[in-house]
Design a protein around this motif. Structure first.
Motif, PDB file in Angstrom:
ATOM      1  N   GLY A  74       0.820  -1.217   0.000  1.00 41.02           N
ATOM      2  CA  GLY A  74       0.000   0.000   0.000  1.00 41.02           C
ATOM      3  C   GLY A  74       0.844   1.253   0.000  1.00 41.02           C
ATOM      4  O   GLY A  74       0.440   2.285   0.533  1.00 41.02           O
ATOM      5  N   VAL A  75       2.027   1.176  -0.604  1.00 38.53           N
ATOM      6  CA  VAL A  75       2.908   2.348  -0.622  1.00 38.53           C
ATOM      7  C   VAL A  75       2.463   3.341  -1.698  1.00 38.53           C
ATOM      8  O   VAL A  75       1.913   2.956  -2.726  1.00 38.53           O
ATOM      9  CB  VAL A  75       4.386   1.955  -0.884  1.00 38.53           C
ATOM     10  CG1 VAL A  75       4.952   1.162   0.271  1.00 38.53           C
ATOM     11  CG2 VAL A  75       4.544   1.198  -2.197  1.00 38.53           C
ATOM     12  N   ASP A  76       2.724   4.622  -1.425  1.00 40.94           N
ATOM     13  CA  ASP A  76       2.529   5.669  -2.425  1.00 40.94           C
ATOM     14  C   ASP A  76       3.807   5.713  -3.249  1.00 40.94           C
ATOM     15  O   ASP A  76       4.864   6.101  -2.743  1.00 40.94           O
ATOM     16  CB  ASP A  76       2.284   7.010  -1.707  1.00 40.94           C
ATOM     17  CG  ASP A  76       2.305   8.196  -2.678  1.00 40.94           C
ATOM     18  OD1 ASP A  76       2.455   7.983  -3.909  1.00 40.94           O
ATOM     19  OD2 ASP A  76       2.190   9.334  -2.183  1.00 40.94           O
ATOM     20  N   ILE A  77       3.713   5.308  -4.517  1.00 41.24           N
ATOM     21  CA  ILE A  77       4.945   5.175  -5.309  1.00 41.24           C
ATOM     22  C   ILE A  77       5.576   6.521  -5.644  1.00 41.24           C
ATOM     23  O   ILE A  77       6.718   6.575  -6.065  1.00 41.24           O
ATOM     24  CB  ILE A  77       4.722   4.368  -6.616  1.00 41.24           C
ATOM     25  CG1 ILE A  77       3.746   5.077  -7.556  1.00 41.24           C
ATOM     26  CG2 ILE A  77       4.237   2.959  -6.296  1.00 41.24           C
ATOM     27  CD1 ILE A  77       3.690   4.416  -8.938  1.00 41.24           C
ATOM     28  N   ASN A  78       4.836   7.605  -5.437  1.00 45.13           N
ATOM     29  CA  ASN A  78       5.406   8.928  -5.716  1.00 45.13           C
ATOM     30  C   ASN A  78       5.902   9.648  -4.463  1.00 45.13           C
ATOM     31  O   ASN A  78       6.343  10.795  -4.540  1.00 45.13           O
ATOM     32  CB  ASN A  78       4.373   9.805  -6.435  1.00 45.13           C
ATOM     33  CG  ASN A  78       4.031   9.230  -7.803  1.00 45.13           C
ATOM     34  OD1 ASN A  78       4.926   8.871  -8.563  1.00 45.13           O
ATOM     35  ND2 ASN A  78       2.755   9.087  -8.098  1.00 45.13           N
ATOM     36  N   ALA A  79       5.825   8.982  -3.317  1.00 48.67           N
ATOM     37  CA  ALA A  79       6.323   9.604  -2.087  1.00 48.67           C
ATOM     38  C   ALA A  79       7.837   9.763  -2.188  1.00 48.67           C
ATOM     39  O   ALA A  79       8.518   8.881  -2.700  1.00 48.67           O
ATOM     40  CB  ALA A  79       5.967   8.737  -0.884  1.00 48.67           C
ATOM     41  N   PRO A  80       8.364  10.912  -1.696  1.00 46.95           N
ATOM     42  CA  PRO A  80       9.818  11.134  -1.764  1.00 46.95           C
ATOM     43  C   PRO A  80      10.612   9.970  -1.175  1.00 46.95           C
ATOM     44  O   PRO A  80      11.648   9.578  -1.732  1.00 46.95           O
ATOM     45  CB  PRO A  80      10.027  12.411  -0.946  1.00 46.95           C
ATOM     46  CG  PRO A  80       8.716  13.120  -1.007  1.00 46.95           C
ATOM     47  CD  PRO A  80       7.654  12.060  -1.109  1.00 46.95           C
ATOM     48  N   ALA A  81      10.140   9.409  -0.066  1.00 47.77           N
ATOM     49  CA  ALA A  81      10.878   8.309   0.574  1.00 47.77           C
ATOM     50  C   ALA A  81      11.017   7.124  -0.392  1.00 47.77           C
ATOM     51  O   ALA A  81      12.046   6.451  -0.430  1.00 47.77           O
ATOM     52  CB  ALA A  81      10.166   7.855   1.843  1.00 47.77           C
ATOM     53  N   MET A  82       9.974   6.886  -1.156  1.00 45.62           N
ATOM     54  CA  MET A  82       9.989   5.762  -2.099  1.00 45.62           C
ATOM     55  C   MET A  82      10.927   6.071  -3.264  1.00 45.62           C
ATOM     56  O   MET A  82      11.754   5.259  -3.660  1.00 45.62           O
ATOM     57  CB  MET A  82       8.571   5.553  -2.609  1.00 45.62           C
ATOM     58  CG  MET A  82       7.969   4.191  -2.690  1.00 45.62           C
ATOM     59  SD  MET A  82       8.780   2.750  -2.094  1.00 45.62           S
ATOM     60  CE  MET A  82       8.647   2.841  -0.340  1.00 45.62           C
ATOM     61  N   LEU A 172      11.258   3.893   5.595  1.00 48.63           N
ATOM     62  CA  LEU A 172      10.963   4.427   4.259  1.00 48.63           C
ATOM     63  C   LEU A 172       9.650   3.884   3.706  1.00 48.63           C
ATOM     64  O   LEU A 172       8.922   4.586   3.006  1.00 48.63           O
ATOM     65  CB  LEU A 172      12.156   4.313   3.302  1.00 48.63           C
ATOM     66  CG  LEU A 172      12.598   3.078   2.588  1.00 48.63           C
ATOM     67  CD1 LEU A 172      11.862   2.921   1.272  1.00 48.63           C
ATOM     68  CD2 LEU A 172      14.092   3.208   2.288  1.00 48.63           C
ATOM     69  N   ILE A 173       9.303   2.661   4.091  1.00 50.71           N
ATOM     70  CA  ILE A 173       7.990   2.121   3.716  1.00 50.71           C
ATOM     71  C   ILE A 173       6.881   2.938   4.400  1.00 50.71           C
ATOM     72  O   ILE A 173       5.901   3.348   3.774  1.00 50.71           O
ATOM     73  CB  ILE A 173       7.882   0.635   4.114  1.00 50.71           C
ATOM     74  CG1 ILE A 173       8.776  -0.218   3.213  1.00 50.71           C
ATOM     75  CG2 ILE A 173       6.429   0.153   4.063  1.00 50.71           C
ATOM     76  CD1 ILE A 173       9.028  -1.639   3.724  1.00 50.71           C
ATOM     77  N   GLU A 174       7.078   3.195   5.693  1.00 55.62           N
ATOM     78  CA  GLU A 174       6.026   3.891   6.447  1.00 55.62           C
ATOM     79  C   GLU A 174       5.933   5.373   6.062  1.00 55.62           C
ATOM     80  O   GLU A 174       4.843   5.943   6.045  1.00 55.62           O
ATOM     81  CB  GLU A 174       6.233   3.674   7.952  1.00 55.62           C
ATOM     82  CG  GLU A 174       6.007   2.193   8.295  1.00 55.62           C
ATOM     83  CD  GLU A 174       6.149   1.832   9.774  1.00 55.62           C
ATOM     84  OE1 GLU A 174       6.634   2.669  10.567  1.00 55.62           O
ATOM     85  OE2 GLU A 174       5.761   0.697  10.113  1.00 55.62           O
ATOM     86  N   GLU A 175       7.076   5.965   5.723  1.00 58.36           N
ATOM     87  CA  GLU A 175       7.039   7.359   5.244  1.00 58.36           C
ATOM     88  C   GLU A 175       6.261   7.458   3.941  1.00 58.36           C
ATOM     89  O   GLU A 175       5.710   8.507   3.614  1.00 58.36           O
ATOM     90  CB  GLU A 175       8.467   7.896   5.036  1.00 58.36           C
ATOM     91  CG  GLU A 175       9.153   8.292   6.340  1.00 58.36           C
ATOM     92  CD  GLU A 175      10.645   8.582   6.147  1.00 58.36           C
ATOM     93  OE1 GLU A 175      11.084   8.813   5.008  1.00 58.36           O
ATOM     94  OE2 GLU A 175      11.372   8.563   7.165  1.00 58.36           O
ATOM     95  N   ALA A 176       6.243   6.369   3.177  1.00 56.96           N
ATOM     96  CA  ALA A 176       5.491   6.343   1.910  1.00 56.96           C
ATOM     97  C   ALA A 176       4.061   5.841   2.135  1.00 56.96           C
ATOM     98  O   ALA A 176       3.366   5.472   1.183  1.00 56.96           O
ATOM     99  CB  ALA A 176       6.213   5.475   0.890  1.00 56.96           C
TER     100      ALA A 176
END
Ligand code: AMP
Ligand code: MN
Length: 282
Positions: A74-82, A172-176
């Motif tokens: 369920g990650v946001d693939i555009n999140a900076p962390a990702m 980094l997963i949770e930041e995304a």
């Protein structure tokens, strides 16, 4: 599941088509090693076929000198962390590939680096790609032998990849916005017995994010005999339970997508939780 965005053999769309049409899967996650590059294509295919899709990643991390895999769901693939985290891990894969290639070439296996790079159009190079080259070149009979003789930890072509720490991988997963899930715990071989529980305790102890965490209780790449132990962890640490095929290709000894063992009773599932949080794309 894995695609050609890492070391799977089907493209992201093909993975989804295969899982749905050939295996009857109705909910799936693409979790390529250290990249979300395949997600848009897989998401499109899932939408076209009318199945539920979870954007994911499998992050390689280091803990106590060992390589551990943490799935992010369920990650946001555009999140900076990702974008940053995954990008730096893929760069580490590229750098490591050159070192592995040099080591193997110095053993007399000429041209192996070029052959391996050609095999992986994504340039997200896995040891599995090198193992396949060694098979193709007739040096080993199967990929397992390639790991035992050359590529496994402590073997002559092993190169320390320098993965992010367990803590950073979870962060980094949770930041995304994703859920961190300990992948196939039954597959880790530790020199000391305390380390198995030590690993899950370290995972749980990473500074809390907004999401609960989970553990794979059923995985196509671990023995079903490990499931009861993972279920105990769910009860002891409040972890959610996940079930996946870890599919890479047809013709391996692993179960096909959806054909891994059933989810055990008495646990709260990662999937139900992701559904409730609106992290499953329909
Ligand atoms: P990497 O992440 O590039 O270091 O390589 C990990 C990949 O190699 C994963 O896809 C594993 O499935 C595969 N792998 C790791 N160890 C073995 C082994 N002993 N035999 C066969 N495949 C392995
Ligand atoms: Mn894995």
């Amino acid at each position: 599941m894995h695609s050609t965005a890492s070391d799977g053999v089907k493209t992201p769309a093909e993975v989804v088509e295969f899982a749905v049409r050939e295996c009857g899967v109705t909910t799936l996650a693409l979790t390529d090693h250290d990249t979300v590059a395949g997600i848009p294509e897989a998401r499109e295919a899932a939408k076209r076929l009318g199945v539920a899709f979870i954007p994911g990643i499998e992050v390689s991390v280091e803990w106590a000198g060992r390589v551990i895999h943490i799935v992010g769901l369920g990650v946001d693939i555009n999140a900076p962390a990702m974008l940053e985290g995954a990008c730096s891990q893929v760069q580490k894969r590229a750098d490591r590939a050159v070192h592995i290639g040099r080591k193997l070439e110095s053993m007399g296996f000429e041209g192996i680096l070029e052959r391996t790079l050609r095999m992986a159009p994504s340039q997200n190079i896995s040891r599995l790609h090198f193992a396949k080259s060694l098979v193709e070149m007739g040096i080993v009979k199967h990929t397992e032998e390639a790991f035992v003789r050359f590529l496994g930890a402590g073997r002559p072509a092993y190169v320390d990849p320098g993965w992010v720490t367990l803590e950073r991988g979870v962060e980094l997963i949770e930041e995304a916005g994703g859920m961190a899930v300990m992948a196939h715990p039954g597959r880790y071989k530790f020199p000391e017995t305390w380390m198995m529980d030590g690993l899950i305790e370290a995972f749980v102890a990473v500074k809390p994010g907004l999401m609960r965490r989970g553990v794979e209780v059923v995985s196509g790449s671990m023995s079903p005999s490990f499931t009861p132990h993972a279920v105990e962890w769910c009860h002891k640490y409040g972890l959610l339970a996940s079930r996946g095929s870890d599919f890479h290709s047809e013709g391996s000894h692993r179960p096909l997508p959806g054909a891994q063992g059933p989810m055990p009773d008495g646990v709260v599932s990662v999937l139900d939780t992701l559904n409730a949080l609106g992290k499953v794309i329909r």
